[in-house]
Motif scaffolding. Structure first.
Motif, PDB file in Angstrom:
ATOM      1  N   TYR A   1     -15.048   5.733  -6.540  1.00  0.00           N
ATOM      2  CA  TYR A   1     -14.065   4.674  -6.680  1.00  0.00           C
ATOM      3  C   TYR A   1     -12.717   5.133  -6.109  1.00  0.00           C
ATOM      4  O   TYR A   1     -12.346   6.299  -6.270  1.00  0.00           O
ATOM      5  CB  TYR A   1     -13.839   4.331  -8.146  1.00  0.00           C
ATOM      6  N   CYS A   2     -11.993   4.209  -5.524  1.00  0.00           N
ATOM      7  CA  CYS A   2     -10.594   4.483  -5.216  1.00  0.00           C
ATOM      8  C   CYS A   2      -9.737   3.675  -6.181  1.00  0.00           C
ATOM      9  O   CYS A   2     -10.173   2.658  -6.731  1.00  0.00           O
ATOM     10  CB  CYS A   2     -10.252   4.167  -3.764  1.00  0.00           C
ATOM     11  N   ALA A   3      -8.529   4.148  -6.383  1.00  0.00           N
ATOM     12  CA  ALA A   3      -7.600   3.495  -7.285  1.00  0.00           C
ATOM     13  C   ALA A   3      -6.181   3.681  -6.757  1.00  0.00           C
ATOM     14  O   ALA A   3      -5.905   4.648  -6.039  1.00  0.00           O
ATOM     15  CB  ALA A   3      -7.725   4.070  -8.691  1.00  0.00           C
ATOM     16  N   ALA A   4      -5.314   2.756  -7.127  1.00  0.00           N
ATOM     17  CA  ALA A   4      -3.920   2.794  -6.690  1.00  0.00           C
ATOM     18  C   ALA A   4      -3.020   2.984  -7.898  1.00  0.00           C
ATOM     19  O   ALA A   4      -3.233   2.361  -8.947  1.00  0.00           O
ATOM     20  CB  ALA A   4      -3.562   1.508  -5.955  1.00  0.00           C
ATOM     21  N   SER A   5      -2.026   3.832  -7.757  1.00  0.00           N
ATOM     22  CA  SER A   5      -1.163   4.190  -8.877  1.00  0.00           C
ATOM     23  C   SER A   5       0.316   4.100  -8.532  1.00  0.00           C
ATOM     24  O   SER A   5       0.750   4.601  -7.490  1.00  0.00           O
ATOM     25  CB  SER A   5      -1.480   5.618  -9.324  1.00  0.00           C
ATOM     26  N   ARG A   6       1.057   3.489  -9.477  1.00  0.00           N
ATOM     27  CA  ARG A   6       2.512   3.622  -9.502  1.00  0.00           C
ATOM     28  C   ARG A   6       2.858   4.068 -10.912  1.00  0.00           C
ATOM     29  O   ARG A   6       3.414   3.333 -11.694  1.00  0.00           O
ATOM     30  CB  ARG A   6       3.185   2.297  -9.152  1.00  0.00           C
ATOM     31  N   GLY A   7       2.449   5.292 -11.233  1.00  0.00           N
ATOM     32  CA  GLY A   7       2.646   5.811 -12.579  1.00  0.00           C
ATOM     33  C   GLY A   7       1.382   5.769 -13.417  1.00  0.00           C
ATOM     34  O   GLY A   7       1.151   6.645 -14.241  1.00  0.00           O
ATOM     35  N   SER A   8       0.584   4.771 -13.222  1.00  0.00           N
ATOM     36  CA  SER A   8      -0.742   4.705 -13.843  1.00  0.00           C
ATOM     37  C   SER A   8      -1.687   4.077 -12.829  1.00  0.00           C
ATOM     38  O   SER A   8      -1.245   3.478 -11.852  1.00  0.00           O
ATOM     39  CB  SER A   8      -0.702   3.884 -15.137  1.00  0.00           C
TER      40      SER A   8
ATOM     41  N   PHE B   1       0.821  -1.220   0.000  1.00  0.00           N
ATOM     42  CA  PHE B   1       0.000   0.000   0.000  1.00  0.00           C
ATOM     43  C   PHE B   1       0.848   1.260   0.000  1.00  0.00           C
ATOM     44  O   PHE B   1       0.552   2.209  -0.736  1.00  0.00           O
ATOM     45  CB  PHE B   1      -0.913  -0.037   1.220  1.00  0.00           C
ATOM     46  N   SER B   2       1.891   1.274   0.795  1.00  0.00           N
ATOM     47  CA  SER B   2       2.695   2.485   0.949  1.00  0.00           C
ATOM     48  C   SER B   2       3.506   2.821  -0.291  1.00  0.00           C
ATOM     49  O   SER B   2       4.121   3.893  -0.352  1.00  0.00           O
ATOM     50  CB  SER B   2       3.620   2.353   2.160  1.00  0.00           C
ATOM     51  N   SER B   3       3.511   1.944  -1.276  1.00  0.00           N
ATOM     52  CA  SER B   3       4.239   2.194  -2.518  1.00  0.00           C
ATOM     53  C   SER B   3       3.361   2.816  -3.603  1.00  0.00           C
ATOM     54  O   SER B   3       3.851   3.061  -4.707  1.00  0.00           O
ATOM     55  CB  SER B   3       4.826   0.884  -3.058  1.00  0.00           C
ATOM     56  N   TYR B   4       2.104   3.039  -3.284  1.00  0.00           N
ATOM     57  CA  TYR B   4       1.151   3.531  -4.279  1.00  0.00           C
ATOM     58  C   TYR B   4       0.523   4.853  -3.849  1.00  0.00           C
ATOM     59  O   TYR B   4       0.151   5.028  -2.684  1.00  0.00           O
ATOM     60  CB  TYR B   4       0.025   2.517  -4.481  1.00  0.00           C
ATOM     61  N   ASP B   5       0.396   5.752  -4.806  1.00  0.00           N
ATOM     62  CA  ASP B   5      -0.503   6.887  -4.617  1.00  0.00           C
ATOM     63  C   ASP B   5      -1.931   6.335  -4.660  1.00  0.00           C
ATOM     64  O   ASP B   5      -2.211   5.359  -5.366  1.00  0.00           O
ATOM     65  CB  ASP B   5      -0.356   7.912  -5.737  1.00  0.00           C
ATOM     66  N   ILE B   6      -2.826   6.975  -3.921  1.00  0.00           N
ATOM     67  CA  ILE B   6      -4.226   6.579  -3.945  1.00  0.00           C
ATOM     68  C   ILE B   6      -5.062   7.733  -4.480  1.00  0.00           C
ATOM     69  O   ILE B   6      -4.910   8.882  -4.049  1.00  0.00           O
ATOM     70  CB  ILE B   6      -4.728   6.193  -2.537  1.00  0.00           C
ATOM     71  N   GLY B   7      -5.910   7.404  -5.409  1.00  0.00           N
ATOM     72  CA  GLY B   7      -6.793   8.416  -5.985  1.00  0.00           C
ATOM     73  C   GLY B   7      -8.249   8.083  -5.734  1.00  0.00           C
ATOM     74  O   GLY B   7      -8.609   6.918  -5.535  1.00  0.00           O
TER      75      GLY B   7
END
Length: 115
Positions: free
Chosen positions: A94-101, A28-34
């Motif tokens: 919705y929530c989403a997780a991003s590592r660049g996309s 989790f801590s490696s991702y931005d959350i939108g």
């Protein structure tokens, strides 16, 4: 990987809600959350995001000052605090997780704001 949103509901204009986004099988801590939302008959729109450390957040102009995103990396959960809700905030969130996309998405939670 699973993202699960919760906390939606039916509220009157001016009310507050807090949505949660719980992650599993994700670093989790490696991702931005939108956070995104989709109103009936409209395209999904970006609401805001929080970077992986939690130090910075970004919001679409229509929610600035009313919505706040936070996260608890130890609990693998992100939050969307919504205040002074308006009928135009109605939609599936919705929530989403991003590592660049935006790699991973939740199934969404319905928020309905009555006037």
């Amino acid at each position: 990987v699973q993202l699960v949103e919760s906390g939606g509901g039916l509220v009157q204009a001016g009310a507050s809600l807090r949505l949660s986004c719980a992650a599993s099988e994700l670093t989790f801590s490696s991702y931005d959350i939108g956070w995104f939302r989709q109103a009936p008959g409209k395209e999904r729109e970006f609401v805001g995001r929080i970077i992986r450390s939690g130090d910075s957040t970004y919001y679409v102009d229509s929610v600035k000052g009313r919505f706040s995103i936070s996260r608890d990396n130890a609990q693998k959960t992100a939050y969307l605090q919504m205040t002074n809700l308006k009928p135009e905030d109605t939609g599936v969130y919705y929530c989403a997780a991003s590592r660049g996309s935006w790699n991973y998405w939740g199934q969404g939670t319905q928020v309905t704001v009555s006037s």
